[in-house]
Design a protein around this motif. Structure first.
Motif: not given
Length: 344
Positions: A15-28
């Motif tokens: 019913i639900l599928k995650a495909n190569n999920l990425k989450k990057y937060y920038p460092i400023r």
């Protein structure tokens, strides 16, 4: 088949599928707020969730569990990768609105996730009013709210009370009522019992199990309490530093862990039997968890792993089937081997 559950699933049940999920937060840094790096909170996570199934997600604090949950409900936009709902990739627009109805979330802290200026009735009715065109309740929202409160074990007559008039466990029940208001197909539970007393935890977990049976819900259950995850989950995914390092049904993960990190986690979980506890081998990890802003090369666990070899430093291990027979399941370790776990 999910061992120990008596439930069989096929690929058509996804019913639900995650495909190569990425989450990057920038460092400023600096006056100009230049981007000098990235925090890789979630880095290439893929999995499938089937109808009526509970997938437990475990790992230490900071491994990316909660960020993954927010990505699944699109509270955070992924840096890369996609989320599929019943075979359709979720995109901004009508697909996103449909996802909002089908995938809901229960937050960790019942004290901050409810608006203190709104009554319980207004809190639970809010999603009904937002999606009133699709639901066609025709002014019966208040009746629906009372039905939901009764469904989660609260007095429907308390509809005009405010969150501060309820205990922590009752507030979490209100959050669950809000989560199931739109009859979703998937509920993401982001550590829903970690802020509650142990006795209240059992009540909330039992409520979630009952709702799953009655409504046919699928859960992504994020937690750090291994005992709770073992009780409620059909399958378990273990996360370390933004990646899934091992996944399998709960008996495979708890009784036959393959990845060294999973083995260390399981060895740290106490057994309510002093004789069995004395027989257990406690695995003590050396060093600290590396920073997600600068994760190690190769296998991310190699800086703390007692099995590490030179190729672990340079070659990232794939998440593939390891082991033999019924205990075989995916693990990302070049030297994965089954470890028998003493359980109570």
């Amino acid at each position: 088949m999910s061992e120990g559950t008596g439930t069989a699933w096929s690929r058509q049940d996804v019913i639900l599928k995650a495909n190569n999920l990425k989450k990057y937060y920038p460092i400023r840094r600096g006056v100009a707020r230049r981007i000098v790096g990235q925090v890789k909170a979630v880095d290439g996570v893929s999995f499938e969730l089937r109808k009526g199934e509970t997938l437990g997600v475990v790992g230490e604090s900071g491994c990316g569990k909660s960020t993954l949950g927010r990505l699944l409900v699109q509270l955070e936009a992924p840096t890369e990768g996609t989320v599929e709902m019943e075979g359709r990739i979720v995109k901004p627009g009508e697909e996103m609105r449909r996802l909002r109805r089908d995938v809901q979330i229960v937050f960790q802290d019942p004290y901050t996730s409810l608006n203190p200026r709104m009554t319980v009735g207004d809190i639970v009715a809010e999603p009904l009013l937002i999606h009133k065109n699709e639901l066609n309740l025709k002014g019966r929202e208040r009746d629906r709210v009372k039905q939901l409160l009764d469904q989660v074990g609260l007095n429907p007559e308390h509809i005009n009370r405010y969150p501060h008039q309820f205990s922590g466990g009752q507030r979490q029940r209100i959050g669950i009522a809000r989560g199931i208001a739109l009859n979703p197909k998937v509920l993401v539970c982001d550590e829903p019992v970690s802020a509650l007393d142990v006795s209240v935890q059992a009540q909330v977990v039992n409520l979630l199990e009952r709702l799953q049976r009655e409504l046919g819900l699928a859960y992504v259950f994020i937690a750090h309490d291994l005992a709770v995850v073992r009780h409620i989950s059909h399958r378990v995914a273990v996360m370390y530093l933004g990646e899934i390092v091992e996944v399998g049904d709960k008996n495979q993960i708890y009784n036959h862990p393959m990845h060294p990190y999973t083995q260390a986690l399981m060895s740290a979980a106490p057994v309510p039997d002093p004789v069995l506890q004395a027989k257990r081998q406690r695995i003590m990890l050396s060093g600290d968890v590396p920073s997600p802003a600068n994760p190690p090369s190769g296998c991310r666990f190699h800086t703390r792993c007692w099995k590490a070899q030179p190729n672990c430093v340079t070659d990232p291990p794939p998440l593939i089937m390891r082991g033999e027979g019924p205990a075989a399941h995916p693990a990302s370790c070049h030297y994965a081997e089954e470890m028998e776990v003493v359980t109570g």
